[in-house]
Write a protein that holds these residues in place. Structure first.
Motif, PDB file in Angstrom:
ATOM      1  N   VAL A  26       0.834  -1.212   0.000  1.00  0.00           N
ATOM      2  CA  VAL A  26       0.000   0.000   0.000  1.00  0.00           C
ATOM      3  C   VAL A  26       0.863   1.254   0.000  1.00  0.00           C
ATOM      4  N   LYS A  27       1.905   1.263   0.830  1.00  0.00           N
ATOM      5  CA  LYS A  27       2.729   2.467   0.947  1.00  0.00           C
ATOM      6  C   LYS A  27       3.632   2.680  -0.265  1.00  0.00           C
ATOM      7  N   ASP A  28       3.996   1.599  -0.950  1.00  0.00           N
ATOM      8  CA  ASP A  28       4.850   1.729  -2.130  1.00  0.00           C
ATOM      9  C   ASP A  28       4.047   1.954  -3.413  1.00  0.00           C
ATOM     10  N   ALA A  29       2.718   1.954  -3.308  1.00  0.00           N
ATOM     11  CA  ALA A  29       1.877   2.060  -4.506  1.00  0.00           C
ATOM     12  C   ALA A  29       2.100   3.371  -5.243  1.00  0.00           C
ATOM     13  N   HIS A  30       2.471   4.432  -4.505  1.00  0.00           N
ATOM     14  CA  HIS A  30       2.713   5.716  -5.177  1.00  0.00           C
ATOM     15  C   HIS A  30       3.961   5.657  -6.055  1.00  0.00           C
ATOM     16  N   LEU A  31       4.847   4.689  -5.786  1.00  0.00           N
ATOM     17  CA  LEU A  31       6.050   4.523  -6.607  1.00  0.00           C
ATOM     18  C   LEU A  31       5.780   3.615  -7.804  1.00  0.00           C
ATOM     19  N   THR A  32       4.999   2.583  -7.578  1.00  0.00           N
ATOM     20  CA  THR A  32       4.766   1.567  -8.615  1.00  0.00           C
ATOM     21  C   THR A  32       3.507   1.831  -9.425  1.00  0.00           C
ATOM     22  N   GLY A  33       2.676   2.746  -8.977  1.00  0.00           N
ATOM     23  CA  GLY A  33       1.414   3.023  -9.660  1.00  0.00           C
ATOM     24  C   GLY A  33       0.239   2.339  -9.009  1.00  0.00           C
ATOM     25  N   GLU A  34       0.432   1.110  -8.581  1.00  0.00           N
ATOM     26  CA  GLU A  34      -0.607   0.381  -7.856  1.00  0.00           C
ATOM     27  C   GLU A  34       0.011  -0.828  -7.174  1.00  0.00           C
ATOM     28  N   PRO A  35      -0.659  -1.325  -6.134  1.00  0.00           N
ATOM     29  CA  PRO A  35      -0.114  -2.500  -5.453  1.00  0.00           C
ATOM     30  C   PRO A  35      -0.240  -3.746  -6.319  1.00  0.00           C
ATOM     31  N   ASP A  36       0.431  -4.800  -5.908  1.00  0.00           N
ATOM     32  CA  ASP A  36       0.285  -6.102  -6.555  1.00  0.00           C
ATOM     33  C   ASP A  36      -1.038  -6.676  -6.043  1.00  0.00           C
ATOM     34  N   TYR A  37      -2.082  -6.552  -6.864  1.00  0.00           N
ATOM     35  CA  TYR A  37      -3.415  -6.940  -6.404  1.00  0.00           C
ATOM     36  C   TYR A  37      -3.545  -8.441  -6.166  1.00  0.00           C
ATOM     37  N   GLU A  38      -2.725  -9.232  -6.826  1.00  0.00           N
ATOM     38  CA  GLU A  38      -2.759 -10.676  -6.556  1.00  0.00           C
ATOM     39  C   GLU A  38      -2.312 -10.947  -5.122  1.00  0.00           C
ATOM     40  N   LEU A  39      -1.216 -10.326  -4.701  1.00  0.00           N
ATOM     41  CA  LEU A  39      -0.746 -10.495  -3.321  1.00  0.00           C
ATOM     42  C   LEU A  39      -1.761  -9.963  -2.333  1.00  0.00           C
ATOM     43  N   VAL A  40      -2.278  -8.767  -2.611  1.00  0.00           N
ATOM     44  CA  VAL A  40      -3.250  -8.146  -1.701  1.00  0.00           C
ATOM     45  C   VAL A  40      -4.492  -9.034  -1.576  1.00  0.00           C
ATOM     46  N   SER A  41      -4.948  -9.576  -2.692  1.00  0.00           N
ATOM     47  CA  SER A  41      -6.137 -10.451  -2.668  1.00  0.00           C
ATOM     48  C   SER A  41      -5.888 -11.705  -1.849  1.00  0.00           C
ATOM     49  N   GLU A  42      -4.692 -12.273  -1.953  1.00  0.00           N
ATOM     50  CA  GLU A  42      -4.379 -13.474  -1.181  1.00  0.00           C
ATOM     51  C   GLU A  42      -4.335 -13.157   0.313  1.00  0.00           C
ATOM     52  N   ILE A  43      -3.804 -11.997   0.672  1.00  0.00           N
ATOM     53  CA  ILE A  43      -3.784 -11.599   2.079  1.00  0.00           C
ATOM     54  C   ILE A  43      -5.211 -11.430   2.593  1.00  0.00           C
ATOM     55  N   VAL A  44      -6.053 -10.785   1.804  1.00  0.00           N
ATOM     56  CA  VAL A  44      -7.453 -10.602   2.204  1.00  0.00           C
ATOM     57  C   VAL A  44      -8.141 -11.957   2.355  1.00  0.00           C
ATOM     58  N   ASP A  45      -7.959 -12.846   1.384  1.00  0.00           N
ATOM     59  CA  ASP A  45      -8.582 -14.179   1.468  1.00  0.00           C
ATOM     60  C   ASP A  45      -8.124 -14.921   2.722  1.00  0.00           C
ATOM     61  N   TYR A  46      -6.843 -14.804   3.036  1.00  0.00           N
ATOM     62  CA  TYR A  46      -6.310 -15.461   4.237  1.00  0.00           C
ATOM     63  C   TYR A  46      -6.995 -14.922   5.492  1.00  0.00           C
ATOM     64  N   PHE A  47      -7.038 -13.601   5.637  1.00  0.00           N
ATOM     65  CA  PHE A  47      -7.604 -13.014   6.853  1.00  0.00           C
ATOM     66  C   PHE A  47      -9.122 -13.173   6.940  1.00  0.00           C
ATOM     67  N   LEU A  48      -9.766 -13.421   5.827  1.00  0.00           N
ATOM     68  CA  LEU A  48     -11.216 -13.689   5.859  1.00  0.00           C
ATOM     69  C   LEU A  48     -11.523 -15.108   6.326  1.00  0.00           C
ATOM     70  N   THR A  49     -10.516 -15.988   6.283  1.00  0.00           N
ATOM     71  CA  THR A  49     -10.777 -17.394   6.603  1.00  0.00           C
ATOM     72  C   THR A  49     -10.033 -17.871   7.845  1.00  0.00           C
ATOM     73  N   TYR A  50      -8.725 -18.060   7.740  1.00  0.00           N
ATOM     74  CA  TYR A  50      -8.009 -18.730   8.830  1.00  0.00           C
ATOM     75  C   TYR A  50      -8.141 -18.046  10.189  1.00  0.00           C
ATOM     76  N   PRO A  51      -7.843 -16.762  10.331  1.00  0.00           N
ATOM     77  CA  PRO A  51      -7.965 -16.163  11.666  1.00  0.00           C
ATOM     78  C   PRO A  51      -9.392 -16.246  12.211  1.00  0.00           C
ATOM     79  N   THR A  52     -10.362 -15.974  11.359  1.00  0.00           N
ATOM     80  CA  THR A  52     -11.753 -15.962  11.791  1.00  0.00           C
ATOM     81  C   THR A  52     -12.223 -17.349  12.220  1.00  0.00           C
ATOM     82  N   GLU A  53     -11.959 -18.338  11.402  1.00  0.00           N
ATOM     83  CA  GLU A  53     -12.512 -19.674  11.643  1.00  0.00           C
ATOM     84  C   GLU A  53     -11.705 -20.500  12.638  1.00  0.00           C
TER      85      GLU A  53
END
Length: 199
Positions: A26-53
């Motif tokens: 997120v913080k480096d997005a101003h340098l690269t133009g946008e974050p790596d959405y594949e990585l970000v999506s995997e992090i979101v998917d992880y936190f939506l499942t393992y910690p919660t369940e």
């Protein structure tokens, strides 16, 4: 230390690694133009499942035993289940912002970044509270029999990124962790100082 607490503390270390990766994206997005959405999506998917369940469910079991043993000690910790519900609300809000960016695009980059940083800070604040108050209180209040019972009821579900059986949906994220570990130097280590993380 009881096995369940060892697992939970290890989870916290691993969660902090993922939060650090997300924060950098997120913080480096101003340098690269946008974050790596594949990585970000995997992090979101992880936190939506393992910690919660699994992670929070285990902590809720410990909290229930503290409450049964010593209501005053439980009050000092606060309402852990409500804390977990708040954590889930933050990740769902961030997941919604991510879905909007990837879909309709009606969320601005600033709104997306703000949602990400709010989620990161909420997670870190929650981890700090658990390690400074919840875990020490559990060790003080619960008996050996309590810990044996909790360990006996542990789910066999392994962490999908850091556990023995890797899940394919998190492969890009796992590779990012491996690459970061190879590149890191002691002088600018962005990983938690506690120990090397295995993937």
């Amino acid at each position: 230390m009881p096995r369940i607490l060892e697992i939970l503390q290890k989870d916290h270390e691993q969660h902090d690694v993922l939060l650090s990766i997300l924060e950098k994206q997120v913080k480096d997005a101003h340098l690269t133009g946008e974050p790596d959405y594949e990585l970000v999506s995997e992090i979101v998917d992880y936190f939506l499942t393992y910690p919660t369940e699994f992670h929070h469910a285990r902590e809720n079991q410990i909290y229930a035993k503290i409450l049964a043993r010593n209501a005053t000690a439980a009050d000092e910790i606060g309402h852990l289940e409500e804390e977990h519900e708040a954590c889930e609300a933050y990740i769902k809000a961030f997941a919604g912002a991510l879905a909007s960016v990837l879909g309709t695009g009606i969320v601005t980059r600033k709104q997306f970044a703000d949602a990400a940083l709010e989620f990161i800070e909420s997670q870190r604040r929650h981890i700090r509270m658990e390690e400074s108050m919840f875990f020490p209180t559990a060790l003080r209040v619960l008996t050996a029999e309590d810990w044996d019972d909790l360990d006996d009821r542990l789910s066999d579900r392994a962490d999908p990124i850091f556990g023995g059986q890797h899940e394919a949906q998190f492969e890009a994220l796992r590779q990012e962790i491996v690459d970061m570990q190879k590149e890191r130097e002691p002088a600018n280590d962005s990983f938690p100082a506690r120990q090397e993380i295995s993937v």
